[in-house]
Motif scaffolding. Structure first.
Motif, PDB file in Angstrom:
ATOM      1  N   GLU A  67       0.690  -1.253   0.181  1.00 44.70           N
ATOM      2  CA  GLU A  67      -0.008   0.083  -0.179  1.00 44.70           C
ATOM      3  C   GLU A  67       0.805   1.425  -0.017  1.00 44.70           C
ATOM      4  O   GLU A  67       0.471   2.461  -0.172  1.00 44.70           O
ATOM      5  CB  GLU A  67      -0.982  -0.104   1.249  1.00 44.70           C
ATOM      6  N   ASN A  68       2.147   1.059   0.280  1.00 42.16           N
ATOM      7  CA  ASN A  68       2.962   2.171   0.644  1.00 42.16           C
ATOM      8  C   ASN A  68       4.208   2.441  -0.330  1.00 42.16           C
ATOM      9  O   ASN A  68       5.027   3.154  -0.171  1.00 42.16           O
ATOM     10  CB  ASN A  68       3.409   2.303   2.177  1.00 42.16           C
ATOM     11  N   GLN A  69       4.494   1.297  -1.198  1.00 44.43           N
ATOM     12  CA  GLN A  69       5.768   1.259  -1.972  1.00 44.43           C
ATOM     13  C   GLN A  69       5.089   0.279  -3.365  1.00 44.43           C
ATOM     14  O   GLN A  69       4.240  -0.351  -3.151  1.00 44.43           O
ATOM     15  CB  GLN A  69       6.974   0.608  -1.447  1.00 44.43           C
ATOM     16  N   ASP A  70       5.794   0.525  -4.179  1.00 44.92           N
ATOM     17  CA  ASP A  70       5.194   0.013  -5.581  1.00 44.92           C
ATOM     18  C   ASP A  70       5.687  -1.324  -5.749  1.00 44.92           C
ATOM     19  O   ASP A  70       5.053  -1.999  -6.634  1.00 44.92           O
ATOM     20  CB  ASP A  70       6.029   0.948  -6.911  1.00 44.92           C
ATOM     21  N   GLU A  71       6.852  -1.813  -5.097  1.00 42.46           N
ATOM     22  CA  GLU A  71       7.127  -3.222  -5.223  1.00 42.46           C
ATOM     23  C   GLU A  71       7.844  -3.640  -3.918  1.00 42.46           C
ATOM     24  O   GLU A  71       8.028  -2.892  -3.188  1.00 42.46           O
ATOM     25  CB  GLU A  71       8.248  -3.404  -6.486  1.00 42.46           C
ATOM     26  N   LEU A  72       7.737  -5.069  -4.001  1.00 43.29           N
ATOM     27  CA  LEU A  72       8.581  -5.540  -2.615  1.00 43.29           C
ATOM     28  C   LEU A  72       9.498  -6.665  -3.214  1.00 43.29           C
ATOM     29  O   LEU A  72       9.108  -7.538  -3.766  1.00 43.29           O
ATOM     30  CB  LEU A  72       7.647  -6.394  -1.714  1.00 43.29           C
ATOM     31  N   TYR A  73      10.914  -6.441  -3.041  1.00 40.61           N
ATOM     32  CA  TYR A  73      11.832  -7.279  -3.599  1.00 40.61           C
ATOM     33  C   TYR A  73      11.938  -8.517  -2.458  1.00 40.61           C
ATOM     34  O   TYR A  73      12.085  -8.337  -1.185  1.00 40.61           O
ATOM     35  CB  TYR A  73      13.200  -6.351  -3.633  1.00 40.61           C
ATOM     36  N   VAL A  74      12.061  -9.387  -2.817  1.00 38.17           N
ATOM     37  CA  VAL A  74      12.497 -10.748  -2.093  1.00 38.17           C
ATOM     38  C   VAL A  74      13.840 -11.219  -2.306  1.00 38.17           C
ATOM     39  O   VAL A  74      14.386 -11.351  -3.580  1.00 38.17           O
ATOM     40  CB  VAL A  74      11.575 -11.960  -2.464  1.00 38.17           C
ATOM     41  N   TYR A  75      14.660 -11.360  -1.413  1.00 36.17           N
ATOM     42  CA  TYR A  75      16.146 -11.854  -1.205  1.00 36.17           C
ATOM     43  C   TYR A  75      16.139 -13.122  -0.761  1.00 36.17           C
ATOM     44  O   TYR A  75      15.756 -13.448   0.498  1.00 36.17           O
ATOM     45  CB  TYR A  75      16.993 -10.809  -0.675  1.00 36.17           C
ATOM     46  N   MET A  76      16.830 -14.243  -1.168  1.00 34.88           N
ATOM     47  CA  MET A  76      16.796 -15.449  -0.527  1.00 34.88           C
ATOM     48  C   MET A  76      18.166 -15.999  -0.734  1.00 34.88           C
ATOM     49  O   MET A  76      18.983 -15.473  -1.529  1.00 34.88           O
ATOM     50  CB  MET A  76      15.665 -16.461  -1.395  1.00 34.88           C
ATOM     51  N   PHE A  77      18.457 -17.081  -0.071  1.00 31.23           N
ATOM     52  CA  PHE A  77      19.749 -17.767  -0.214  1.00 31.23           C
ATOM     53  C   PHE A  77      19.806 -18.710  -1.435  1.00 31.23           C
ATOM     54  O   PHE A  77      20.777 -18.791  -1.994  1.00 31.23           O
ATOM     55  CB  PHE A  77      20.215 -18.650   1.242  1.00 31.23           C
ATOM     56  N   GLU A  78      18.630 -19.266  -1.623  1.00 27.97           N
ATOM     57  CA  GLU A  78      18.580 -20.206  -2.520  1.00 27.97           C
ATOM     58  C   GLU A  78      16.884 -20.067  -3.219  1.00 27.97           C
ATOM     59  O   GLU A  78      16.141 -20.305  -2.435  1.00 27.97           O
ATOM     60  CB  GLU A  78      18.620 -21.494  -2.320  1.00 27.97           C
ATOM     61  N   SER A  79      16.845 -19.338  -4.554  1.00 27.59           N
ATOM     62  CA  SER A  79      15.532 -19.339  -5.086  1.00 27.59           C
ATOM     63  C   SER A  79      14.714 -20.703  -5.157  1.00 27.59           C
ATOM     64  O   SER A  79      15.512 -21.774  -5.376  1.00 27.59           O
ATOM     65  CB  SER A  79      15.728 -18.696  -6.489  1.00 27.59           C
ATOM     66  N   SER A  80      13.575 -20.766  -5.232  1.00 24.10           N
ATOM     67  CA  SER A  80      12.936 -21.934  -4.863  1.00 24.10           C
ATOM     68  C   SER A  80      11.271 -21.811  -5.625  1.00 24.10           C
ATOM     69  O   SER A  80      10.624 -20.532  -5.239  1.00 24.10           O
ATOM     70  CB  SER A  80      12.633 -22.235  -3.451  1.00 24.10           C
ATOM     71  N   PRO A  81      10.870 -22.733  -6.378  1.00 19.67           N
ATOM     72  CA  PRO A  81       9.589 -22.638  -6.917  1.00 19.67           C
ATOM     73  C   PRO A  81       8.500 -22.655  -5.732  1.00 19.67           C
ATOM     74  O   PRO A  81       7.357 -22.573  -6.102  1.00 19.67           O
ATOM     75  CB  PRO A  81       9.659 -23.566  -8.025  1.00 19.67           C
TER      76      PRO A  81
END
Length: 461
Positions: A112-126
């Motif tokens: 509601e307060n920002q245009d996107e939310l970045y996700v940072y991970m150790f290992e990308s996962s489906p």
């Protein structure tokens, strides 16, 4: 809040957030990523919160949300007064996070307060389906490419004509595994390395000398197996890199892994003690692998493991299509060895994902011999009870800075100790030791001191 074991996160709508999702041992990488985002968005007040599965006695970390359905289920049915800490699979954790109502409501509030939310991970996962939201963006390699490239059978098939790969075969059933290994034992006299398609830290692999060992390890499980001739060797180097695109590959450096009983990873040391000629080969092979990953569309941090035999021949072992256990230590090393302002690994990953290229003024340093570091992952081999406590310490970055600047010649820290009076289940990390020094001997000494300190806090059930 239901299904939340612990949180100290208090959302501030005036700040710009990203979220780190993964184990606490990689929390420090997110601090570097926050600084990279601050350089990219200087007008925003960058902050992050972390969703983790680690169950501790207490947390000296800001903005933590703990989700662990395995421990939660135990606590609901147990009458034991002792607390419990148990490691869960990535699939269980990411699925639980993806289906958590509180997490969904929090993401909705943030967006509601920002245009996107970045996700940072150790290992990308489906299995982390949160990233399917149109305004939630993963900063890291594509999860389905990660799954493809972490498949060991795919790796060996892909690279067998590109770089030196150990003689190997693929078995499509347990019966075929038994037949093939029995037919090879007279030729592969030093042993046969056997692994499932997916195996992190040696969990699903074994060096086999008898048929009985295979039955005990795999219980007749029908699946695909990779088998290869075991080569006796002394060195197990690992190389960390970043894929910017199909042409630009950054190599952070070479560390030496500590492998116990042929397959069990317990930590790494840096700089590598291998001869310069061998390290140059490792750089060349890893850069070549990185370019292959890049052609498939992989963007972000990756690692490659190798073995070096007694004649200094290098053989490929595996690709780790993710951040490696050495990533935080390499970030701390590069920070103190590169010119001030040079992009570090999370910044390189950020640009590779967003812009398909590296930022300006990228500098690749071959070695940083003035800093010696080592890590030791203290994983309990069987169910264990803690009978002691080591105070929380999370800023290993500061230890690197002090040694690099000559304020200290050596120091070691015990990170992420779970706490006192816990039941620790088999295979769970009890603590992580990091030693930093101006010499290899003092660094190794610190590792041993740290191990003794942790050993004094446990007794085995």
């Amino acid at each position: 809040m239901e299904h939340i074991l612990y949180t100290n996160f208090d959302y501030n709508p005036k700040k710009y957030y990203f979220v780190y999702i993964g184990e606490l041992k990689s929390y420090g990488i997110s601090v570097f990523f926050a600084e990279a985002l601050s350089k990219l968005y200087p007008d925003k007040d960058i902050e992050f919160f972390a969703i983790v599965p680690d169950v501790f006695e207490q947390y000296d970390y800001e903005n933590i949300i703990v989700i662990n359905p395995v421990v939660e289920a135990y606590l609901k049915k147990s009458t034991n007064k002792r607390k419990i800490s148990s490691r869960i699979t990535a699939r269980e954790f990411y699925t639980a996070v993806s289906h958590n109502d509180y997490v969904h409501s929090l993401i909705h509030k943030i967006l509601e307060n920002q245009d996107e939310l970045y996700v940072y991970m150790f290992e990308s996962s489906p299995y982390l389906t949160l990233i399917e939201h149109e305004k939630v963006k993963l900063i890291g390699p594509d999860p389905f490419l990660v799954e493809k490239f972490n498949n060991k059978i795919f790796q060996y098939t892909l690279l067998k004509d590109e770089i030196p790969v150990v003689e190997h075969k693929i078995c499509n059933s347990f019966t075929q595994l038994i037949d093939e290994t029995e037919s090879l034992r007279n030729d592969w006299i030093d042993g046969i390395f056997v692994t499932l398609e997916y195996s992190a830290g040696g969990a699903n692999s074994i060096i086999s000398y008898t048929k009985k060992e295979l039955y005990e390890k795999y219980k007749g499980f029908d699946t695909n197996y990779l088998i290869s001739r075991y080569i006796p060797h002394k060195y197990d180097p690992t190389v960390l890199g970043v894929v910017g695109n199909e042409n630009d590959i950054y190599i952070a450096g070479v560390a030496d892994q500590r492998i116990v009983n042929g397959t069990k990873f317990t930590g790494s040391t840096y700089p590598s003690v291998l001869p310069e000629k061998v390290k140059e080969e490792l750089y060349d092979y890893t850069r070549k692998i990185g370019k292959i990953l890049g052609k498939y569309g992989y963007r972000g941090i990756f690692g490659c493991d190798y073995i070096v035999d007694d004649d200094e021949n290098v053989f490929f072992v595996e690709i780790n299509a993710r951040k490696q256990g050495t990533t935080l230590e390499f970030c701390c090393t590069l920070e103190n060895c590169l010119p001030e302002g040079s992009p570090n690994l999370p910044e390189l990953e950020l640009y590779s994902v967003l812009y398909n290229k590296f930022p300006e003024n990228v500098i690749e340093k071959y070695d940083c011999d003035e800093i010696h570091w080592g890590t030791y992952n203290f994983k309990v081999p069987t169910n264990t009870i803690t009978d002691g406590y080591i105070p929380q310490f999370k800023d290993e970055r500061e230890v690197f800075r002090k040694v690099a600047k000559g304020k200290l010649k050596k120091d070691y820290v015990v990170m992420e100790h779970i706490g006192n009076d816990f039941i620790i289940t088999t295979g769970t990390f009890l603590a992580r030791i990091v030693s930093v020094a101006s010499s290899r001997e003092e660094m190794l000494e610190g590792i041993e001191f740290g191990k003794k300190l942790v050993e004094n806090t446990i007794f085995i059930l």
